[in-house]
Design a protein around this motif. Structure first.
Motif, PDB file in Angstrom:
ATOM      1  N   VAL A 280       0.846  -1.200   0.000  1.00  0.00           N
ATOM      2  CA  VAL A 280       0.000   0.000   0.000  1.00  0.00           C
ATOM      3  C   VAL A 280       0.878   1.247   0.000  1.00  0.00           C
ATOM      4  O   VAL A 280       0.622   2.217  -0.731  1.00  0.00           O
ATOM      5  CB  VAL A 280      -0.958  -0.010   1.206  1.00  0.00           C
ATOM      6  CG1 VAL A 280      -1.526   1.387   1.451  1.00  0.00           C
ATOM      7  CG2 VAL A 280      -2.102  -0.986   0.969  1.00  0.00           C
ATOM      8  N   ASP A 281       1.942   1.237   0.806  1.00  0.00           N
ATOM      9  CA  ASP A 281       2.869   2.367   0.819  1.00  0.00           C
ATOM     10  C   ASP A 281       3.527   2.552  -0.547  1.00  0.00           C
ATOM     11  O   ASP A 281       3.750   3.688  -0.998  1.00  0.00           O
ATOM     12  CB  ASP A 281       3.948   2.155   1.882  1.00  0.00           C
ATOM     13  CG  ASP A 281       3.404   2.207   3.295  1.00  0.00           C
ATOM     14  OD1 ASP A 281       2.273   2.706   3.476  1.00  0.00           O
ATOM     15  OD2 ASP A 281       4.093   1.717   4.219  1.00  0.00           O
ATOM     16  N   THR A 282       3.833   1.433  -1.219  1.00  0.00           N
ATOM     17  CA  THR A 282       4.445   1.511  -2.546  1.00  0.00           C
ATOM     18  C   THR A 282       3.485   2.138  -3.549  1.00  0.00           C
ATOM     19  O   THR A 282       3.873   2.986  -4.362  1.00  0.00           O
ATOM     20  CB  THR A 282       4.858   0.103  -3.022  1.00  0.00           C
ATOM     21  OG1 THR A 282       5.842  -0.429  -2.115  1.00  0.00           O
ATOM     22  CG2 THR A 282       5.439   0.158  -4.429  1.00  0.00           C
ATOM     23  N   VAL A 283       2.226   1.726  -3.512  1.00  0.00           N
ATOM     24  CA  VAL A 283       1.222   2.299  -4.407  1.00  0.00           C
ATOM     25  C   VAL A 283       1.116   3.804  -4.198  1.00  0.00           C
ATOM     26  O   VAL A 283       1.031   4.587  -5.159  1.00  0.00           O
ATOM     27  CB  VAL A 283      -0.145   1.621  -4.188  1.00  0.00           C
ATOM     28  CG1 VAL A 283      -1.251   2.368  -4.937  1.00  0.00           C
ATOM     29  CG2 VAL A 283      -0.092   0.168  -4.643  1.00  0.00           C
ATOM     30  N   ARG A 284       1.163   4.236  -2.951  1.00  0.00           N
ATOM     31  CA  ARG A 284       1.032   5.668  -2.652  1.00  0.00           C
ATOM     32  C   ARG A 284       2.272   6.448  -3.086  1.00  0.00           C
ATOM     33  O   ARG A 284       2.158   7.573  -3.580  1.00  0.00           O
ATOM     34  CB  ARG A 284       0.796   5.854  -1.153  1.00  0.00           C
ATOM     35  CG  ARG A 284      -0.601   5.447  -0.703  1.00  0.00           C
ATOM     36  CD  ARG A 284      -0.731   5.464   0.797  1.00  0.00           C
ATOM     37  NE  ARG A 284      -2.112   5.242   1.220  1.00  0.00           N
ATOM     38  CZ  ARG A 284      -2.451   4.777   2.403  1.00  0.00           C
ATOM     39  NH1 ARG A 284      -1.516   4.489   3.310  1.00  0.00           N
ATOM     40  NH2 ARG A 284      -3.732   4.604   2.709  1.00  0.00           N
ATOM     41  N   ARG A 285       3.457   5.850  -2.928  1.00  0.00           N
ATOM     42  CA  ARG A 285       4.693   6.560  -3.293  1.00  0.00           C
ATOM     43  C   ARG A 285       4.917   6.600  -4.793  1.00  0.00           C
ATOM     44  O   ARG A 285       5.632   7.473  -5.282  1.00  0.00           O
ATOM     45  CB  ARG A 285       5.917   5.891  -2.634  1.00  0.00           C
ATOM     46  CG  ARG A 285       6.073   6.145  -1.167  1.00  0.00           C
ATOM     47  CD  ARG A 285       7.492   5.806  -0.703  1.00  0.00           C
ATOM     48  NE  ARG A 285       7.954   4.540  -1.262  1.00  0.00           N
ATOM     49  CZ  ARG A 285       7.627   3.337  -0.781  1.00  0.00           C
ATOM     50  NH1 ARG A 285       6.807   3.256   0.253  1.00  0.00           N
ATOM     51  NH2 ARG A 285       8.106   2.235  -1.320  1.00  0.00           N
ATOM     52  N   HIS A 286       4.326   5.640  -5.514  1.00  0.00           N
ATOM     53  CA  HIS A 286       4.589   5.532  -6.951  1.00  0.00           C
ATOM     54  C   HIS A 286       3.265   5.491  -7.722  1.00  0.00           C
ATOM     55  O   HIS A 286       2.921   4.467  -8.325  1.00  0.00           O
ATOM     56  CB  HIS A 286       5.422   4.283  -7.237  1.00  0.00           C
ATOM     57  CG  HIS A 286       6.730   4.246  -6.531  1.00  0.00           C
ATOM     58  ND1 HIS A 286       7.847   4.929  -6.990  1.00  0.00           N
ATOM     59  CD2 HIS A 286       7.114   3.623  -5.380  1.00  0.00           C
ATOM     60  CE1 HIS A 286       8.862   4.713  -6.170  1.00  0.00           C
ATOM     61  NE2 HIS A 286       8.442   3.927  -5.182  1.00  0.00           N
ATOM     62  N   PRO A 287       2.524   6.584  -7.734  1.00  0.00           N
ATOM     63  CA  PRO A 287       1.232   6.590  -8.436  1.00  0.00           C
ATOM     64  C   PRO A 287       1.417   6.294  -9.926  1.00  0.00           C
ATOM     65  O   PRO A 287       2.332   6.813 -10.574  1.00  0.00           O
ATOM     66  CB  PRO A 287       0.709   8.013  -8.202  1.00  0.00           C
ATOM     67  CG  PRO A 287       1.913   8.828  -7.843  1.00  0.00           C
ATOM     68  CD  PRO A 287       2.841   7.892  -7.129  1.00  0.00           C
ATOM     69  N   GLY A 288       0.558   5.427 -10.428  1.00  0.00           N
ATOM     70  CA  GLY A 288       0.591   5.082 -11.833  1.00  0.00           C
ATOM     71  C   GLY A 288       1.566   3.988 -12.206  1.00  0.00           C
ATOM     72  O   GLY A 288       1.590   3.540 -13.358  1.00  0.00           O
ATOM     73  N   ARG A 289       2.378   3.509 -11.246  1.00  0.00           N
ATOM     74  CA  ARG A 289       3.397   2.502 -11.560  1.00  0.00           C
ATOM     75  C   ARG A 289       2.956   1.077 -11.233  1.00  0.00           C
ATOM     76  O   ARG A 289       3.569   0.124 -11.698  1.00  0.00           O
ATOM     77  CB  ARG A 289       4.697   2.788 -10.778  1.00  0.00           C
ATOM     78  CG  ARG A 289       5.398   4.090 -11.129  1.00  0.00           C
ATOM     79  CD  ARG A 289       5.966   4.095 -12.537  1.00  0.00           C
ATOM     80  NE  ARG A 289       6.848   2.980 -12.807  1.00  0.00           N
ATOM     81  CZ  ARG A 289       8.135   2.928 -12.433  1.00  0.00           C
ATOM     82  NH1 ARG A 289       8.669   3.921 -11.743  1.00  0.00           N
ATOM     83  NH2 ARG A 289       8.884   1.873 -12.761  1.00  0.00           N
ATOM     84  N   ILE A 290       1.913   0.906 -10.419  1.00  0.00           N
ATOM     85  CA  ILE A 290       1.507  -0.428  -9.979  1.00  0.00           C
ATOM     86  C   ILE A 290       0.214  -0.828 -10.666  1.00  0.00           C
ATOM     87  O   ILE A 290      -0.799  -0.129 -10.588  1.00  0.00           O
ATOM     88  CB  ILE A 290       1.336  -0.476  -8.442  1.00  0.00           C
ATOM     89  CG1 ILE A 290       2.590   0.073  -7.746  1.00  0.00           C
ATOM     90  CG2 ILE A 290       1.039  -1.902  -7.997  1.00  0.00           C
ATOM     91  CD1 ILE A 290       3.878  -0.630  -8.121  1.00  0.00           C
TER      92      ILE A 290
END
Length: 339
Positions: A280-290
Motif C-alpha cells: 500500500v505504501d508503494t502504491v502511494r509513493r509511486h502513483p501510476g506505476r503499480i
C-alpha cells in the motif's frame, strides 16, 4: 537496550576477535560471492559478499536431514572479510568498491545502454589490490538482469509464504523446515511456478524481494531454479542489519522502480507479515506505476481484519486482491489482460 542491539554488539565483538586471531594470515578459501544485479539505461546495481569459506555442498536427492542441517548452518556461520578492495565491471564500465564490516559490497554503475545485453549482461567482480598477502587473480562472474524493450510489465514478488511454503505464522514449523529442508525438498505453492512463467511470458522481468537474509541466497536461488520459476534477481537483506536498523523492504522496491522507469509492476506478497502495508505504501509513493497487488491468504485467523484495515480507503485505482491460491490470481490477471 533491545535484544537485537545486544545481538549486534555480540556479533561485532565476535567479528573483532576473529579478525584479531586471523591477523595478516592469507585467507585459505578466499571467495567472491556475487548476488547478481539488475539495471537499465538508468544505471546498474550489483551486490555480493567476500568470505573466507569453501563453497557449500549442493543438495542431492535422498540426502538425510543431518546433511541438510549441516549445509544450512554453514550458510550462517561465515568468515566474512571486511575492507577488501574490489573492481566491478559491467558493460565496459568499472567502479571500485570496498567490502563493509560484514563483507558485503554494493556497486552502482552507469554503462552505456548499447553495452547492456538483453536479458542478461555478464560482468566481473575482482580483487583490485593487496589484501592480506593474496596473490594471483581472484575474479567472479556476475549476471545483471536487463529487461527488453518488449517487456509489458515487471513482477515484484515476496518469497516466503508467497511462492515458497514456509509457515512464517508457525515459528517452530518454519525453523524446522528451514533447517532440515533443501532446494530439492522444499515445495512451492501449487500452480505458482506455472503462473509466474506465464506472467513472465519469456520477456517480462521478475524480481524476488524478500526479508530473508543474504545467507539464504544460495538456497533460494537453487529453489527458484529447481522449481522452474522464471530467473530473476534476488534482493534480500543482512540478517541483523546495522545499529540504525535493518534495511526496509520498501528501499529495495524503490530501487527496482527507479532503475526500470519505463515498466509498470505487479506486486505479490502474503498476508502473514507486513506485505499488505508495504505494498500500500508503494502504491502511494509511486502513483501510476503499480498495475495490481496480489496477497496470498496465509493468516491463522483470516478474519482478524488486519489486511482489510490496511487497504481501507485506497480506492479502486489499483486492484488490491486477497487470494486463496494461484488459480484465483490467474483468473483475475487474465481479466486484467496481464495473461
Amino acid at each position: 537496550m533491545s535484544a537485537r542491539r545486544w545481538v549486534l554488539r555480540l556479533e561485532r565483538a565476535w567479528d573483532a576477535a576473529r579478525l584479531r586471531r586471523a591477523g595478516s594470515r592469507v585467507p585459505a578459501d578466499f571467495r567472491i560471492v556475487c548476488y547478481g544485479g539488475h539495471g537499465s539505461a538508468e544505471g546498474v546495481v550489483v551486490r555480493g559478499r567476500v568470505i573466507d569459506d569453501p563453497p557449500p555442498s549442493a543438495a542431492v536427492e535422498g540426502e538425510g536431514a543431518v546433511a541438510a542441517v549441516r549445509r544450512m548452518v554453514r550458510h550462517f556461520v561465515t568468515d566474512e572479510l571486511p575492507g577488501v578492495p574490489l573492481r566491478i565491471t559491467v558493460g565496459g564500465t568499472s567502479v571500485d568498491a570496498v567490502t563493509d564490516d560484514e563483507g558485503y559490497f554494493v556497486a552502482r554503475l552507469h554503462p552505456s545502454a548499447d553495452k547492456l545485453e538483453v536479458p542478461w549482461t555478464r560482468g566481473t567482480v575482482e580483487l583490485a589490490g593487496e589484501y592480506r598477502g593474496l596473490d594471483g587473480v581472484h575474479r567472479a562472474e556476475v549476471e545483471v538482469r536487463v529487461p527488453a524493450e518488449e517487456a509489458r510489465f515487471g513482477v515484484i514478488s515476496d518469497i516466503d509464504d508467497t511462492i515458497l511454503e514456509t509457515g512464517v505464522q508457525r515459528v517452530g514449523r518454519m525453523v524446522r523446515q528451514t533447517l532440515t529442508g533443501s532446494a530439492l525438498t522444499r515445495t512451492p505453492f501449487p500452480g505458482a511456478p506455472e503462473l509466474y512463467r506465464d506472467l513472465a511470458a519469456g520477456v517480462n522481468p521478475v524480481f524476488y524481494i524478500s526479508s530473508s537474509p543474504w545467507n539464504l541466497h544460495p538456497f533460494l536461488s537453487a529453489f527458484v531454479r529447481h522449481r522452474d520459476f522464471p530467473r530473476g534477481p534476488l534482493l534480500l537483506r543482512d540478517l541483523l542489519g546495522r545499529a540504525t536498523g535493518r534495511e526496509p523492504k520498501t528501499a529495495r522496491i524503490d530501487e527496482v522502480l527507479a532503475l526500470h522507469p519505463d515498466l509498470r509492476f505487479v506486486l505479490f506478497g502474503d498476508s502473514g507479515e507486513h506485505d499488505p502495508q508495504t505494498y500500500v505504501d508503494t502504491v502511494r509513493r509511486h502513483p501510476g506505476r503499480i498495475l495490481a497487488v496480489y496477497i496470498r491468504e496465509v493468516r491463522l485467523d483470516p478474519h482478524d481484519g488486519r489486511v482489510e484495515r490496511v487497504w481501507s480507503g485506497m480506492g479502486d485505482d489499483v486492484p488490491l486482491v486477497l487470494v486463496a491460491d494461484s488459480e484465483a490470481v490467474r483468473r483475475h490477471a487474465t481479466a486484467l489482460g496481464l495473461l
